[in-house]
Design a protein around this motif. Structure first.
Motif, PDB file in Angstrom:
ATOM      1  N   ASP A  48       0.817  -1.218   0.000  1.00 14.31           N
ATOM      2  CA  ASP A  48       0.000   0.000   0.000  1.00 14.31           C
ATOM      3  C   ASP A  48       0.850   1.267   0.000  1.00 14.31           C
ATOM      4  N   LEU A  49       2.171   1.116   0.018  1.00 13.53           N
ATOM      5  CA  LEU A  49       3.045   2.285  -0.006  1.00 13.53           C
ATOM      6  C   LEU A  49       3.026   2.915  -1.393  1.00 13.53           C
ATOM      7  N   PRO A  50       3.167   4.246  -1.486  1.00 13.99           N
ATOM      8  CA  PRO A  50       3.165   4.877  -2.811  1.00 13.99           C
ATOM      9  C   PRO A  50       4.378   4.437  -3.618  1.00 13.99           C
ATOM     10  N   LYS A  51       4.163   4.224  -4.891  1.00 14.03           N
ATOM     11  CA  LYS A  51       5.246   3.806  -5.790  1.00 14.03           C
ATOM     12  C   LYS A  51       5.821   5.035  -6.472  1.00 14.03           C
ATOM     13  N   ARG A  52       7.132   5.100  -6.518  1.00 10.60           N
ATOM     14  CA  ARG A  52       7.808   6.196  -7.201  1.00 10.60           C
ATOM     15  C   ARG A  52       8.047   5.775  -8.641  1.00 10.60           C
ATOM     16  N   GLY A  53       7.788   6.682  -9.556  1.00  8.51           N
ATOM     17  CA  GLY A  53       7.994   6.386 -10.964  1.00  8.51           C
ATOM     18  C   GLY A  53       9.468   6.264 -11.305  1.00  8.51           C
ATOM     19  N   ARG A  54       9.733   5.725 -12.456  1.00  6.49           N
ATOM     20  CA  ARG A  54      11.114   5.571 -12.906  1.00  6.49           C
ATOM     21  C   ARG A  54      11.605   6.862 -13.517  1.00  6.49           C
ATOM     22  N   GLY A  55      12.874   7.104 -13.411  1.00  6.00           N
ATOM     23  CA  GLY A  55      13.496   8.261 -14.039  1.00  6.00           C
ATOM     24  C   GLY A  55      13.289   9.542 -13.262  1.00  6.00           C
ATOM     25  N   ARG A  56      13.635  10.635 -13.902  1.00 12.60           N
ATOM     26  CA  ARG A  56      13.503  11.941 -13.267  1.00 12.60           C
ATOM     27  C   ARG A  56      12.042  12.356 -13.198  1.00 12.60           C
ATOM     28  N   PRO A  57      11.730  13.157 -12.193  1.00  5.14           N
ATOM     29  CA  PRO A  57      10.347  13.642 -12.145  1.00  5.14           C
ATOM     30  C   PRO A  57      10.074  14.584 -13.307  1.00  5.14           C
ATOM     31  N   PRO A  58       8.834  14.652 -13.782  1.00  6.32           N
ATOM     32  CA  PRO A  58       8.525  15.530 -14.917  1.00  6.32           C
ATOM     33  C   PRO A  58       8.718  17.003 -14.537  1.00  6.32           C
ATOM     34  N   VAL A  59       9.156  17.792 -15.502  1.00  5.12           N
ATOM     35  CA  VAL A  59       9.344  19.227 -15.290  1.00  5.12           C
ATOM     36  C   VAL A  59       8.340  19.991 -16.138  1.00  5.12           C
ATOM     37  N   GLU A  60       8.096  21.233 -15.741  1.00  4.88           N
ATOM     38  CA  GLU A  60       7.099  22.046 -16.433  1.00  4.88           C
ATOM     39  C   GLU A  60       7.532  22.369 -17.862  1.00  4.88           C
ATOM     40  N   ASN A  61       8.792  22.733 -18.037  1.00  2.00           N
ATOM     41  CA  ASN A  61       9.329  23.062 -19.368  1.00  2.00           C
ATOM     42  C   ASN A  61      10.527  22.174 -19.671  1.00  2.00           C
ATOM     43  N   PRO A  62      10.298  20.948 -20.139  1.00  2.00           N
ATOM     44  CA  PRO A  62      11.429  20.050 -20.382  1.00  2.00           C
ATOM     45  C   PRO A  62      12.301  20.541 -21.530  1.00  2.00           C
ATOM     46  N   LYS A  63      13.581  20.261 -21.405  1.00  2.00           N
ATOM     47  CA  LYS A  63      14.505  20.633 -22.480  1.00  2.00           C
ATOM     48  C   LYS A  63      14.303  19.678 -23.651  1.00  2.00           C
TER      49      LYS A  63
END
Length: 105
Positions: free
Chosen positions: A48-63
């Protein structure tokens, strides 16, 4: 550990783990479990623990990746400036275009 087996634990050998007997030397390395540690514990299997996604967290303005052809001496000079040279090159380009925008206004 590959997760292709369909098991949430990947390819494991629980029989080998279960058969292992802890030696006195291994037992001495284990930390003492305190009452405080037990009080912090949460019953359950962790599903029941929250799962963290893979990779970097999403950013508002990705390069965005682009391909440019630059002179070899320019690339060598940027790389010679050390780690972070791509970020600094991005900052220089941004400053240049902001200057041009303010000059045109």
């Amino acid at each position: 550990m590959p997760l292709s087996s369909g098991s949430p634990y990947g390819e494991t050998d629980f029989a080998k783990v279960d058969a292992h007997e802890i030696t006195a030397a291994e037992y001495d390395e284990l930390p003492e479990i305190t009452d405080e540690m037990v009080a912090r514990g949460v019953p359950g299997d962790g599903s029941d623990l929250p799962k963290r996604g893979r990779g970097r967290p999403p950013v508002e303005n990705p390069k965005q990746q682009v391909t440019m052809r630059l002179d070899a001496d320019l690339i060598a000079a940027m790389r010679a400036s050390g780690p972070g040279w791509q970020v600094r090159a991005n900052d220089v380009l941004r400053a240049q275009f902001r200057r041009e925008d303010s000059d045109a206004a």
